[in-house]
Enzyme design. Sequence first.
Site, PDB file in Angstrom:
ATOM      1  N   ASN A  83      -1.273  -1.792 -11.452  1.00 45.44           N
ATOM      2  CA  ASN A  83      -0.468  -2.461 -10.434  1.00 45.44           C
ATOM      3  C   ASN A  83      -1.385  -3.150  -9.435  1.00 45.44           C
ATOM      4  OD1 ASN A  83       1.823  -3.296  -9.118  1.00 45.44           O
ATOM      5  ND2 ASN A  83       2.398  -1.273  -8.340  1.00 45.44           N
ATOM      6  N   HIS A  98      -5.844  -6.426  -7.755  1.00 47.62           N
ATOM      7  CA  HIS A  98      -5.107  -5.795  -8.862  1.00 47.62           C
ATOM      8  C   HIS A  98      -5.995  -4.711  -9.445  1.00 47.62           C
ATOM      9  CE1 HIS A  98      -2.081  -5.547 -12.083  1.00 47.62           C
ATOM     10  NE2 HIS A  98      -3.122  -5.163 -12.821  1.00 47.62           N
ATOM     11  N   CYS A  99      -5.450  -3.497  -9.516  1.00 48.89           N
ATOM     12  CA  CYS A  99      -6.238  -2.356  -9.991  1.00 48.89           C
ATOM     13  C   CYS A  99      -5.699  -1.867 -11.332  1.00 48.89           C
ATOM     14  CB  CYS A  99      -6.190  -1.221  -8.973  1.00 48.89           C
ATOM     15  SG  CYS A  99      -7.098   0.255  -9.510  1.00 48.89           S
ATOM     16  N   PRO A 100      -6.470  -2.005 -12.418  1.00 47.71           N
ATOM     17  CA  PRO A 100      -5.995  -1.528 -13.726  1.00 47.71           C
ATOM     18  C   PRO A 100      -5.802  -0.010 -13.758  1.00 47.71           C
ATOM     19  CG  PRO A 100      -8.316  -2.166 -13.844  1.00 47.71           C
ATOM     20  CD  PRO A 100      -7.803  -2.630 -12.519  1.00 47.71           C
TER      21      PRO A 100
END
Length: 274
Positions: free
Chosen positions: A138, A132-134
């Site tokens: 997403n 999960h990439c802030p």
Amino acid sequence: MRPKSVCCQCSWFVSDGVGIGCAIFTYLLVAYAEIVVVFVMLLPEIPLAGMGLVHAVVFTYLSILAVVAHVRAMLTDPGTIPLGNCTSENIKKLRLAEGQTILRCTRCECIKLERAHHCSTCQRCIRRMDHHCPWINNCVGEDNQKFFILFTLYIFTISIYALMLAVRQVLLCSDKDWIGCTGVPMPSSILLIIFLIFEGLLFGIFTLVMFCSQVTSVARDETGIENLKNEKRARKQTVYENLQEVFGGNFSISWFSPFAGLTNKRTSYSFYEV
């Protein structure tokens, strides 16, 4: 309040405050680089229709590609499994062999595919979840990894491009004692260019590491989670086939276009619908 992911027929959006803040910050950084490069450094050259105009057009085009890649990475469903599809009816459709079992996610009550993982931020199980990439607010998964890779590629490209133009500008202005060579007077122009150099170095290195990591993972057919857990899988495809699966079809210019979707997107999940 826990963040929620919103999915409709046309879009996907994760309502996470940290992720939304990071996404906005990303756009502000790209806008800052665009303003400094075009309106501070290149503006005096643009009316002359020389290399300044060429650099302005190319840099703006690359910035647009970076923003479009980010938007698509953020608003594309990364590969979620429908909620609550672990029903007796759906299990029967799988036609499992005797003794064969399935995995069920206890948090979203779905049939958990091999290589799928539950994301606590998106609150969904994601097919071939990498992480999960802030920064894109997403997950990076099966259906949006291409856009995330292109985002890191184009941010790295404009970071290095901005650094090169900043060095070029310093050399040009040094010969003119910083008189009439920038769109804003000294010392404001120097401060803006110094911050641009800092931004280019920081995010150039960061996105280069992410880009290399992602391409290596794709080539090895290994997600970030599998790498962290040291889960070894037998390689069933060649490196080129792995790249085709992520970028879509045979090698072409569309591999580098965030406007182009995946031509070989998987469609074998119809029995998950409830």
